[in-house]
Scaffold this active site. Sequence first.
Site, PDB file in Angstrom:
ATOM      1  N   SER A 117       0.857  -1.146  -0.137  1.00  9.50           N
ATOM      2  CA  SER A 117       0.065   0.199  -0.191  1.00  9.50           C
ATOM      3  C   SER A 117       0.851   1.131  -0.042  1.00  9.50           C
ATOM      4  CB  SER A 117      -0.856   0.128   1.342  1.00  9.50           C
ATOM      5  OG  SER A 117      -1.533  -1.224   1.312  1.00  9.50           O
TER       6      SER A 117
HETATM    7  N1  SAH Z   1      -0.278  -4.526   4.182  1.00  7.66           N
HETATM    8  C1  SAH Z   1       0.254  -5.358   2.806  1.00  7.66           C
HETATM    9  C2  SAH Z   1      -0.923  -5.281   1.883  1.00  7.66           C
HETATM   10  C3  SAH Z   1      -0.859  -6.201   0.732  1.00  7.66           C
HETATM   11  S1  SAH Z   1      -2.206  -6.275  -0.443  1.00  7.66           S
HETATM   12  C4  SAH Z   1       1.388  -4.610   2.164  1.00  7.66           C
HETATM   13  O1  SAH Z   1       1.204  -3.214   2.281  1.00  7.66           O
HETATM   14  O2  SAH Z   1       2.146  -4.976   1.509  1.00  7.66           O
HETATM   15  C5  SAH Z   1      -3.148  -7.366   0.636  1.00  7.66           C
HETATM   16  C6  SAH Z   1      -2.789  -8.652   0.872  1.00  7.66           C
HETATM   17  O3  SAH Z   1      -4.053  -9.638   1.383  1.00  7.66           O
HETATM   18  C7  SAH Z   1      -2.150  -9.388  -0.284  1.00  7.66           C
HETATM   19  O4  SAH Z   1      -1.052  -9.804  -0.017  1.00  7.66           O
HETATM   20  C8  SAH Z   1      -3.326 -10.350  -0.312  1.00  7.66           C
HETATM   21  O5  SAH Z   1      -2.763 -11.898  -0.750  1.00  7.66           O
HETATM   22  C9  SAH Z   1      -3.797 -10.905   1.370  1.00  7.66           C
HETATM   23  N2  SAH Z   1      -5.137 -11.508   1.131  1.00  7.66           N
HETATM   24  C10 SAH Z   1      -6.393 -11.454   0.516  1.00  7.66           C
HETATM   25  N3  SAH Z   1      -7.103 -12.003   1.111  1.00  7.66           N
HETATM   26  C11 SAH Z   1      -6.626 -12.770   2.142  1.00  7.66           C
HETATM   27  C12 SAH Z   1      -7.017 -13.666   3.301  1.00  7.66           C
HETATM   28  N4  SAH Z   1      -8.427 -14.084   3.209  1.00  7.66           N
HETATM   29  N5  SAH Z   1      -6.416 -13.995   4.206  1.00  7.66           N
HETATM   30  C13 SAH Z   1      -4.897 -13.567   4.353  1.00  7.66           C
HETATM   31  N6  SAH Z   1      -4.364 -12.755   3.315  1.00  7.66           N
HETATM   32  C14 SAH Z   1      -5.298 -12.321   2.266  1.00  7.66           C
END
Ligand code: SAH
Length: 218
Positions: free
Chosen positions: A66
């Site tokens: 993000s």
């Molecule tokens: N805070 C992280 C956000 C990554 S994007 C950063 O800034 O790097 C969101 C993440 O949520 C992705 O890696 C995706 O794979 C994960 N995600 C989506 N659905 C999920 C679920 N049900 N359980 C765990 N992770 C999930």
Amino acid sequence: MASAVEPEFRGPRRRLIETLQDKGIKDLSVLRAIDQVPRHLFVPPSVRHRAYEDSALPIGNGQTISQPFAHARAIELLMLTGRERVLEIGTGSAYQTALLAHLSAQVFSIERFPALLDRARLMLAQVQARNVSVLLGDGTLGWREYGPYDAIVVSAGAPAVPPALEEQLAEGGRLLIPIGDREEQVLTLLTRRGQVLDRRDIGPARFVPLIGAGGWPS
Ligand code: SAH
């Protein structure tokens, strides 16, 4: 925790912190954490030169780290004092996980992609974030074993609040989650007051979809 402030990134990191302040981030402990966590180590080498821009960047598996402002604002809303147990859904790059590790007592973080979680584990070890536990799985089910949590932060967009996360929120605890459709959501802050959850809409947001039993189908 170690701070890898390599000289080449010092200037850009300073400027990022000024940008975040200009955009309204006031919590000094949040700004200090951003100053201490080397974001350039959490992004792929191909975009490392952009690590201190205030923008989201690709991290692989179709996911993104993000925008720093989004992380700063989210963490500011959690109003952490350093004593909390925090549950994070969507570890991704683990950058936010490392920020949370600076600002709370214990962080529990769940990611559904094995490749992202493997890399996250390496990164968290590298920055010596010892108060973090990670789990591969569906974060919409929460992590019952270690709950209830004083703060829960969901980093992917959900159609509604997953019931398991609501159940695992402690009294007075805060749950931050983008709610809406697969493309656009409203960042929503829920606070537990007994059986009731106070709900406050923070503003529009764009997150990748939350995939799982309490989220969207894959
Ligand atoms: N805070 C992280 C956000 C990554 S994007 C950063 O800034 O790097 C969101 C993440 O949520 C992705 O890696 C995706 O794979 C994960 N995600 C989506 N659905 C999920 C679920 N049900 N359980 C765990 N992770 C999930």
